[in-house]
Design a protein around this motif. Structure first.
Motif, PDB file in Angstrom:
ATOM      1  N   ILE A  16     -19.984 -22.597 -23.550  1.00 26.82           N
ATOM      2  CA  ILE A  16     -20.408 -21.491 -22.689  1.00 26.82           C
ATOM      3  C   ILE A  16     -21.567 -20.735 -23.341  1.00 26.82           C
ATOM      4  O   ILE A  16     -21.773 -20.830 -24.550  1.00 26.82           O
ATOM      5  CB  ILE A  16     -19.252 -20.505 -22.397  1.00 26.82           C
ATOM      6  N   SER A  17     -22.295 -20.000 -22.529  1.00 31.10           N
ATOM      7  CA  SER A  17     -23.331 -19.075 -22.992  1.00 31.10           C
ATOM      8  C   SER A  17     -22.966 -17.683 -22.491  1.00 31.10           C
ATOM      9  O   SER A  17     -23.049 -17.426 -21.280  1.00 31.10           O
ATOM     10  CB  SER A  17     -24.713 -19.469 -22.460  1.00 31.10           C
ATOM     11  N   PRO A  18     -22.562 -16.773 -23.360  1.00 29.27           N
ATOM     12  CA  PRO A  18     -22.064 -15.473 -22.902  1.00 29.27           C
ATOM     13  C   PRO A  18     -23.075 -14.646 -22.107  1.00 29.27           C
ATOM     14  O   PRO A  18     -22.670 -13.760 -21.354  1.00 29.27           O
ATOM     15  CB  PRO A  18     -21.673 -14.768 -24.212  1.00 29.27           C
ATOM     16  N   TYR A  19     -24.380 -14.905 -22.241  1.00 29.94           N
ATOM     17  CA  TYR A  19     -25.336 -14.109 -21.481  1.00 29.94           C
ATOM     18  C   TYR A  19     -25.198 -14.345 -19.975  1.00 29.94           C
ATOM     19  O   TYR A  19     -25.666 -13.537 -19.174  1.00 29.94           O
ATOM     20  CB  TYR A  19     -26.775 -14.398 -21.932  1.00 29.94           C
ATOM     21  N   GLY A  76     -24.208 -18.730 -28.285  1.00 29.44           N
ATOM     22  CA  GLY A  76     -23.433 -19.645 -27.465  1.00 29.44           C
ATOM     23  C   GLY A  76     -22.199 -20.055 -28.234  1.00 29.44           C
ATOM     24  O   GLY A  76     -22.151 -19.924 -29.471  1.00 29.44           O
ATOM     25  N   TYR A  77     -21.195 -20.529 -27.535  1.00 28.73           N
ATOM     26  CA  TYR A  77     -19.946 -20.916 -28.198  1.00 28.73           C
ATOM     27  C   TYR A  77     -19.427 -22.216 -27.620  1.00 28.73           C
ATOM     28  O   TYR A  77     -19.501 -22.452 -26.412  1.00 28.73           O
ATOM     29  CB  TYR A  77     -18.888 -19.817 -28.055  1.00 28.73           C
ATOM     30  N   ARG A 103     -25.907 -29.979 -30.577  1.00 21.11           N
ATOM     31  CA  ARG A 103     -25.300 -30.240 -31.879  1.00 21.11           C
ATOM     32  C   ARG A 103     -24.022 -31.054 -31.751  1.00 21.11           C
ATOM     33  O   ARG A 103     -23.787 -31.997 -32.520  1.00 21.11           O
ATOM     34  CB  ARG A 103     -25.000 -28.924 -32.595  1.00 21.11           C
ATOM     35  N   VAL A 104     -23.185 -30.721 -30.785  1.00 25.08           N
ATOM     36  CA  VAL A 104     -21.933 -31.450 -30.609  1.00 25.08           C
ATOM     37  C   VAL A 104     -22.207 -32.899 -30.206  1.00 25.08           C
ATOM     38  O   VAL A 104     -21.583 -33.837 -30.730  1.00 25.08           O
ATOM     39  CB  VAL A 104     -21.049 -30.745 -29.557  1.00 25.08           C
ATOM     40  N   ILE A 105     -23.150 -33.102 -29.288  1.00 28.50           N
ATOM     41  CA  ILE A 105     -23.482 -34.461 -28.855  1.00 28.50           C
ATOM     42  C   ILE A 105     -24.084 -35.252 -30.009  1.00 28.50           C
ATOM     43  O   ILE A 105     -23.771 -36.447 -30.205  1.00 28.50           O
ATOM     44  CB  ILE A 105     -24.424 -34.412 -27.637  1.00 28.50           C
ATOM     45  N   ARG A 106     -24.937 -34.630 -30.796  1.00 26.86           N
ATOM     46  CA  ARG A 106     -25.516 -35.305 -31.969  1.00 26.86           C
ATOM     47  C   ARG A 106     -24.421 -35.736 -32.944  1.00 26.86           C
ATOM     48  O   ARG A 106     -24.394 -36.891 -33.395  1.00 26.86           O
ATOM     49  CB  ARG A 106     -26.494 -34.377 -32.678  1.00 26.86           C
ATOM     50  N   ALA A 107     -23.517 -34.812 -33.257  1.00 28.49           N
ATOM     51  CA  ALA A 107     -22.460 -35.125 -34.218  1.00 28.49           C
ATOM     52  C   ALA A 107     -21.577 -36.258 -33.709  1.00 28.49           C
ATOM     53  O   ALA A 107     -21.219 -37.175 -34.469  1.00 28.49           O
ATOM     54  CB  ALA A 107     -21.618 -33.874 -34.492  1.00 28.49           C
ATOM     55  N   ALA A 108     -21.231 -36.195 -32.429  1.00 28.01           N
ATOM     56  CA  ALA A 108     -20.391 -37.245 -31.868  1.00 28.01           C
ATOM     57  C   ALA A 108     -21.103 -38.597 -31.889  1.00 28.01           C
ATOM     58  O   ALA A 108     -20.508 -39.623 -32.249  1.00 28.01           O
ATOM     59  CB  ALA A 108     -19.976 -36.881 -30.446  1.00 28.01           C
ATOM     60  N   THR A 124     -27.484 -20.712 -29.032  1.00 31.54           N
ATOM     61  CA  THR A 124     -27.388 -20.731 -27.574  1.00 31.54           C
ATOM     62  C   THR A 124     -26.373 -21.784 -27.162  1.00 31.54           C
ATOM     63  O   THR A 124     -25.979 -22.635 -27.967  1.00 31.54           O
ATOM     64  CB  THR A 124     -28.738 -21.087 -26.912  1.00 31.54           C
ATOM     65  N   GLY A 125     -25.985 -21.763 -25.894  1.00 31.80           N
ATOM     66  CA  GLY A 125     -25.123 -22.822 -25.391  1.00 31.80           C
ATOM     67  C   GLY A 125     -25.801 -24.175 -25.464  1.00 31.80           C
ATOM     68  O   GLY A 125     -25.172 -25.187 -25.789  1.00 31.80           O
ATOM     69  N   THR A 126     -27.094 -24.222 -25.156  1.00 32.67           N
ATOM     70  CA  THR A 126     -27.844 -25.473 -25.229  1.00 32.67           C
ATOM     71  C   THR A 126     -27.841 -26.026 -26.642  1.00 32.67           C
ATOM     72  O   THR A 126     -27.645 -27.230 -26.863  1.00 32.67           O
ATOM     73  CB  THR A 126     -29.282 -25.259 -24.739  1.00 32.67           C
ATOM     74  N   GLU A 127     -28.050 -25.153 -27.620  1.00 32.99           N
ATOM     75  CA  GLU A 127     -28.029 -25.593 -29.017  1.00 32.99           C
ATOM     76  C   GLU A 127     -26.661 -26.145 -29.387  1.00 32.99           C
ATOM     77  O   GLU A 127     -26.551 -27.170 -30.079  1.00 32.99           O
ATOM     78  CB  GLU A 127     -28.431 -24.422 -29.919  1.00 32.99           C
ATOM     79  N   CYS A 128     -25.600 -25.483 -28.936  1.00 34.75           N
ATOM     80  CA  CYS A 128     -24.239 -25.969 -29.204  1.00 34.75           C
ATOM     81  C   CYS A 128     -24.030 -27.356 -28.608  1.00 34.75           C
ATOM     82  O   CYS A 128     -23.463 -28.249 -29.254  1.00 34.75           O
ATOM     83  CB  CYS A 128     -23.210 -25.002 -28.627  1.00 34.75           C
ATOM     84  N   LEU A 129     -24.477 -27.562 -27.377  1.00 35.22           N
ATOM     85  CA  LEU A 129     -24.308 -28.859 -26.731  1.00 35.22           C
ATOM     86  C   LEU A 129     -25.079 -29.951 -27.464  1.00 35.22           C
ATOM     87  O   LEU A 129     -24.556 -31.047 -27.702  1.00 35.22           O
ATOM     88  CB  LEU A 129     -24.736 -28.779 -25.267  1.00 35.22           C
TER      89      LEU A 129
END
Length: 403
Positions: free
Chosen positions: A209-212, A221-222, A85-90, A78-83
């Motif tokens: 983004i979340s394509p849905y 999500g992407y 993950r990116v915030i965690r990695a950063a 999902t978009g939430t999962e992407c966010l």
């Protein structure tokens, strides 16, 4: 699909687009077709090569849709999962100490993720307040809160509660003037279906983004990642390149659906420009969609043909100015002595599908500064019509007190 009627309740007007848009027929059909292919990528057969092309085309179309000429596209559940993950990695990769900044207008996808990883990494978590009068947060708000040691900052492009868009490029510029190396992550989930994206112009490090919410399917999500963010230390298979982020294979049927969505917007844009490139037509589609939605919102607020507009009811309190140029397809309002869920139910009984946002995990951080327990949200998309707005106004005339 299901423009005029719900498959469960029958004929209705769909004004719940901020909760997820209607899905293109072509997305459903093409996704189903590709989902049935039994082969995987990286095999020595024509079917495998065809699947790889679908995936590559989907990534390319996402880059065109986002307006990104460089960087990496990351797919997730999902978009939430992407966010998250990116915030965690950063948070785990950037220099220790300092602060992480988020605004009080944000969805939990960034608001909660930044708070969590600030706590986990021993950093200060700084909350940028938004303006309750306008329903927005601006570059000056960020400038008051960002510090030279701010490592990560998040920006919400458009709020699904207030309906207002932010000037991402302006905010990013203000952040970088104080903390040049700050990793800037943007939640573009609500903005994506309401206009064109231009990641190249924002000077940020991630855009999600979340394509849905943009005429596609649920459960994917992407994230676009900048060249510098893409190579920070992050979870990846050890044999993969430094900018590889995906763990396992992507669903080719989801990316096939994204390509159908982009094809649709390119087709739509061709009615408004003769420019030959797909990108130019995507921009033209976004501009036309925005203009149409603003006209619908104006009709909803001001009324017409003898129907009173929502803004004319004495007991109605809008979030943000009715004539704000930053409003993107969403009108949220509270009514004196009427519970938002009651308004939603009464409109639903009259064939108007809307939604209530409450002081809960998703919207509480936004509604509390507004002094509201709940609001009714009417959310429009470019496929909605004046006739549907008028049907909503007629229903509101039966539901709202006239003073």
């Amino acid at each position: 699909m299901h423009v005029e009627a719900c498959p469960f309740t029958g004929k209705r007007v769909f004004f719940e687009n901020a909760g997820g848009s209607l899905t293109l027929k072509s997305v459903v059909e093409r996704s189903a077709e590709v989902a049935g292919i039994p082969d995987n990528e990286h095999r020595d057969n024509l079917a495998s090569k065809a699947v790889s092309k679908i995936v590559a085309d989907g990534r390319s179309d996402l880059a065109s849709f986002m307006g990104a000429s460089s960087g990496v596209i990351l797919g997730g559940e999902t978009g939430t999962e992407c966010l998250f993950r990116v915030i965690r990695a950063a948070a785990l990769a950037v220099e220790a100490g300092g602060s992480i900044v988020a605004s009080s207008l944000e969805h939990p996808a960034t608001y909660d993720a930044t708070a969590h990883w600030a706590r986990r990494t021993g950093r200060d978590w700084i909350e940028v307040p938004f303006d309750p009068e306008t329903g927005r947060v601006t570059a000056s708000h960020y400038a008051d809160c960002v510090r030279p040691d701010t490592r990560i900052a998040t920006i919400l492009h458009t709020s699904p509660v207030t309906g207002m868009s932010m000037d991402v490029a302006d905010i990013a510029q203000a952040i970088r003037a104080i903390a040049p190396e700050c990793m800037i992550v943007v939640d573009g989930i609500q903005h994506a279906p309401h206009g064109f994206l231009s990641v190249d112009d924002y000077d940020v490090d991630a855009y999600v983004i979340s394509p849905y919410k943009a005429y596609c399917r649920f459960n994917n999500g992407y994230a676009w990642l900048s060249d510098r963010l893409s190579v920070i230390d992050h979870e990846r298979l050890s044999g993969k390149p430094a900018d590889a982020w995906e763990l396992g294979s992507r669903d080719p049927s989801a990316l096939a659906g994204v390509s159908e969505m982009v094809d649709y917007l390119v087709w739509l844009g061709s009615s408004f420009t003769e420019a030959p490139t797909r990108r130019d037509r995507l921009v033209a589609a976004g501009q036309a969609m925005r203009a149409h939605e603003r006209a619908l919102v104006h009709r909803l607020l001001e009324g017409g043909d003898g129907l009173p507009g929502l803004a004319g009811y004495p007991g109605v309190h809008l979030i943000g100015p009715g004539d704000s140029p930053y409003r993107e397809g969403v009108v949220s309002f509270a009514v004196d002595d009427l519970d938002a869920k009651h308004v939603v139910a009464e409109l639903g009984a009259r064939g108007i599908r809307v939604h209530a946002r409450s002081d809960d995990v998703f919207s509480g951080n936004i509604l509390r500064p507004l002094g509201l327990k709940a609001v009714t949200r009417i959310s429009l998309a470019h496929y909605n019509s004046v006739e549907e707005v008028d049907a909503c106004l007629a229903a509101l005339a039966e539901v709202l007190p006239r003073g």
